[in-house]
Design an enzyme around this catalytic site. Structure first.
Site, mmCIF file in Angstrom:
data_model
loop_
_atom_site.group_PDB
_atom_site.id
_atom_site.type_symbol
_atom_site.label_atom_id
_atom_site.label_comp_id
_atom_site.label_asym_id
_atom_site.label_seq_id
_atom_site.Cartn_x
_atom_site.Cartn_y
_atom_site.Cartn_z
ATOM 1 C CB CYS A 146 80.527 43.482 20.187
ATOM 2 S SG CYS A 146 79.602 42.988 21.654
ATOM 3 C CB CYS A 191 77.010 42.938 20.058
ATOM 4 S SG CYS A 191 77.571 44.153 21.249
#
Length: 103
Positions: free
Chosen positions: A31, A28
């Site tokens: 993230c 991600c």
């Protein structure tokens, strides 16, 4: 310090006090941007415990809380969810949010 938690340790790690859980995954992009912000906050905010949970490896807890997008931060107090922040947020914005939960 940010604690890495799992499905097995979630309840114990979040039972008392104010805890921020960062639900993330290695693939991600947002993230990866959020992670250093969480690390900085963990070093600065002494009254809050910061944890990370990899959603790929811990699908039971992520599913229980309905985590559909990552990064998602759950803010818990004494084992109860009191707030949720979805998506990347800069440090200043998270500090404002967390100010509501610090003494």
């Amino acid at each position: 310090m940010v604690h890495e938690i799992t499905d097995a340790t979630f309840a114990e790690e979040t039972a008392t006090g104010t805890v921020v859980i960062d639900f993330w995954a290695p693939w991600c992009g947002p993230c990866k941007m959020q992670s250093p912000v969480i690390e900085e906050l963990a070093n600065e905010e002494t009254g809050i415990k910061f944890c990370k949970m990899n959603v790929d490896d811990n699908q039971q807890t992520a599913g229980h809380f309905g985590i559909m997008s990552i990064p998602t931060l759950l803010i818990m107090q004494d084992g109860q969810v009191v707030d949720q922040v979805v998506g990347y947020h800069p440090k200043a914005q998270l500090q404002k949010t967390l100010a509501n939960y610090t003494a």
